[in-house]
Enzyme design. Structure first.
Site, short mmCIF file in Angstrom:
data_model
loop_
_atom_site.label_atom_id
_atom_site.label_comp_id
_atom_site.label_asym_id
_atom_site.label_seq_id
_atom_site.Cartn_x
_atom_site.Cartn_y
_atom_site.Cartn_z
N CYS A 130 0.81 -1.23 0.00
CA CYS A 130 0.00 0.00 0.00
C CYS A 130 0.85 1.28 0.00
O CYS A 130 0.57 2.22 -0.76
CB CYS A 130 -0.96 -0.02 1.18
N HIS A 243 -2.69 6.48 4.19
CA HIS A 243 -1.27 6.61 4.46
C HIS A 243 -0.76 7.91 3.83
O HIS A 243 -1.25 8.33 2.77
CB HIS A 243 -0.48 5.46 3.81
N1 LIG Z 1 -5.34 -3.14 5.33
C1 LIG Z 1 -4.68 -2.61 4.30
O1 LIG Z 1 -4.62 -1.38 4.11
C2 LIG Z 1 -4.01 -3.51 3.31
C3 LIG Z 1 -3.43 -2.92 2.18
C4 LIG Z 1 -2.81 -3.74 1.24
C5 LIG Z 1 -2.78 -5.10 1.45
N2 LIG Z 1 -3.35 -5.64 2.55
C6 LIG Z 1 -3.31 -7.10 2.71
O2 LIG Z 1 -4.63 -7.61 2.63
C7 LIG Z 1 -4.77 -8.74 3.49
C8 LIG Z 1 -5.94 -8.54 4.44
O3 LIG Z 1 -5.75 -7.37 5.19
P1 LIG Z 1 -6.89 -6.70 6.07
O4 LIG Z 1 -6.31 -5.44 6.53
O5 LIG Z 1 -8.20 -6.68 5.36
O6 LIG Z 1 -6.97 -7.74 7.32
P2 LIG Z 1 -8.20 -8.05 8.31
O7 LIG Z 1 -9.06 -6.87 8.48
O8 LIG Z 1 -7.56 -8.67 9.49
O9 LIG Z 1 -9.04 -9.16 7.51
C9 LIG Z 1 -8.57 -10.46 7.30
C10 LIG Z 1 -9.57 -11.26 6.48
O10 LIG Z 1 -9.03 -12.55 6.23
C11 LIG Z 1 -9.95 -13.54 6.65
N3 LIG Z 1 -9.28 -14.73 7.14
C12 LIG Z 1 -8.43 -14.82 8.19
N4 LIG Z 1 -8.07 -16.13 8.38
C13 LIG Z 1 -8.73 -16.84 7.44
C14 LIG Z 1 -8.81 -18.22 7.11
N5 LIG Z 1 -8.13 -19.14 7.81
N6 LIG Z 1 -9.60 -18.62 6.09
C15 LIG Z 1 -10.30 -17.70 5.39
N7 LIG Z 1 -10.28 -16.38 5.63
C16 LIG Z 1 -9.49 -15.96 6.65
C17 LIG Z 1 -10.72 -12.87 7.76
O11 LIG Z 1 -11.94 -13.59 7.95
P3 LIG Z 1 -12.69 -13.64 9.40
O12 LIG Z 1 -13.38 -12.31 9.55
O13 LIG Z 1 -13.62 -14.77 9.22
O14 LIG Z 1 -11.61 -13.86 10.41
C18 LIG Z 1 -10.91 -11.48 7.16
O15 LIG Z 1 -11.95 -11.50 6.21
C19 LIG Z 1 -3.40 -8.92 4.13
O16 LIG Z 1 -2.64 -9.83 3.36
C20 LIG Z 1 -2.79 -7.56 4.06
O17 LIG Z 1 -1.37 -7.58 4.07
C21 LIG Z 1 -3.97 -4.88 3.48
#
Ligand SMILES: NC(=O)c1ccc[n+]([C@@H]2O[C@H](COP(=O)([O-])OP(=O)(O)OC[C@H]3O[C@@H](n4cnc5c(N)ncnc54)[C@H](OP(=O)(O)O)[C@@H]3O)[C@@H](O)[C@H]2O)c1
Length: 335
Positions: A130, A243
């Site tokens: 990001c 950010h």
């Molecule tokens: N946040 C950002 O700004 C951003 C930017 C770029 C990239 N990313 C990337 O995007 C990804 C997610 O980030 P996020 O910020 O959205 O995280 P988050 O809010 O913690 O969400 C994680 C998601 O993954 C699911 N998940 C976790 N364990 C799982 C499993 N065993 N099987 C299936 N689904 C599962 C969760 O489902 P439950 O609700 O059921 O637990 C939830 O839907 C990461 O790889 C992160 O590095 C994030």
């Protein structure tokens, strides 16, 4: 590619997943059918898409039959395990994690910069880090015009970059502090409310963090610029969303502020907000929930030859994740 694709969002209940669903709807992406996948914890949860409830299902190895495009945002481990399974049954994966970004067989794409790389995909396309994506929205047009040699940068990264739990942690700590209660922490190693942490991702032997090195590594791949250098300090700040990055860039060619402004004014996905005399400059509060990133505070760098200093801010849940992923899916439909 099916022109009305069956789309899956993997990690649909997360901070990025929710934005993916909203972005697909807002941009009128021609979704034929939407499947929402998350962990067993979320099974049965309902999320709205185009005014209708869609029930979240558990991600399994059999989830991808009949799915054309899967937008993954459930962490690197899930991507490593499930993206190859999805690709094997003919689904194209757009992955938000860092799992495949530096894999030579996987294009790493910002549609405003290297959309043609989408064509080289073999089933998986990676979405960039990001902070890197937001920085390159301003740096790449400047690089094309003046040839960027290297940058020095410091990031100011919002807690939503860590996910849904980190947003709750900041809210909770603010409430605890206002009530004079002791602060509890789970996500970050230190209190994030009213503090800044010079620590994003894990430390490497060099003293930099993994997050800090993404700028150079991913920047080289996206800009097709193998000698690009970046020395970055990534900092987590108590901001909910968007950010910001302070950048000092050194160029091959002489660069004047007016010429840089002309380039940035025309850059796609970017708004020039640069009237310091009127107190107008990019700020995370105003770039949140906005598609375009904003650049401002453009000035001649006083310590670099052919140098420019600038400040960029952008919604990392959108341009750094969900929006960029949907834009990649839009490119897929053009193939
Ligand atoms: N946040 C950002 O700004 C951003 C930017 C770029 C990239 N990313 C990337 O995007 C990804 C997610 O980030 P996020 O910020 O959205 O995280 P988050 O809010 O913690 O969400 C994680 C998601 O993954 C699911 N998940 C976790 N364990 C799982 C499993 N065993 N099987 C299936 N689904 C599962 C969760 O489902 P439950 O609700 O059921 O637990 C939830 O839907 C990461 O790889 C992160 O590095 C994030």
């Amino acid at each position: 590619m099916n022109k009305k694709p069956h789309v899956a969002v993997v990690g649909a209940t997360g901070a990025v997943g929710i934005e993916m669903i909203k972005t697909l709807e807002k941009r009128n992406f021609p979704v034929g059918k939407l499947t929402l996948l998350a962990s067993a914890r979320s099974v049965g949860k309902k999320l709205k898409f185009r005014g209708e409830d869609v029930t979240v299902r558990e991600l399994t190895r059999d989830s991808f039959a009949g799915i054309d495009i899967a937008l993954f945002s459930a962490g690197g481990g899930i991507s490593k395990e499930f993206a190859p399974i999805a690709a094997k049954v003919g689904c194209v994966v757009v992955d938000n994690s860092s799992a495949f970004r530096m894999d030579d067989t996987v294009p790493l794409v910002i549609p405003e910069i290297n959309p043609a790389d989408v064509k080289k995909h073999q089933g998986i396309i990676a979405n960039p880090n990001c902070t890197t994506a937001i920085t390159l929205m301003a740096l790449y047009p400047l690089h094309r015009a003046f040839g960027c040699k290297r940058i020095f940068a410091a990031s100011y990264q919002a807690v939503s970059g860590t996910g849904a739990k980190a947003i709750e942690e900041l809210k909770h700590q603010v409430e605890q502090l206002v009530k004079g209660q002791p602060v509890t922490k789970e996500v970050y190693p230190h209190q994030i409310a009213f503090n800044v942490l010079p620590h994003v991702d894990s430390f490497l032997a060099t003293g930099y963090t993994k997050e800090e090195m993404k700028m150079e590594n991913e920047g080289r791949k996206i800009m097709h610029h193998p000698t690009f250098r970046a020395s970055v300090t990534c900092v987590r700040v108590p901001v909910y969303r968007s950010h910001s990055v302070a950048v000092n860039a050194e160029f091959e060619k002489p660069v004047k502020v007016d010429a840089a402004r002309e380039v940035l004014k025309k850059a796609p996905g970017l708004d020039l907000v640069d009237e310091p005399e009127n107190k107008k400059y990019p700020m995370p509060l105003f770039t949140s929930e906005k598609y375009n990133c904003e650049v401002g505070r453009i000035r001649q760098d006083c310590a670099l030859d052919n140098g420019l200093a600038f400040w960029i801010s952008g919604d990392q849940l959108l341009k750094g994740a969900a929006l960029n992923a949907v834009q990649i899916a839009e490119e897929l439909l053009k193939l």
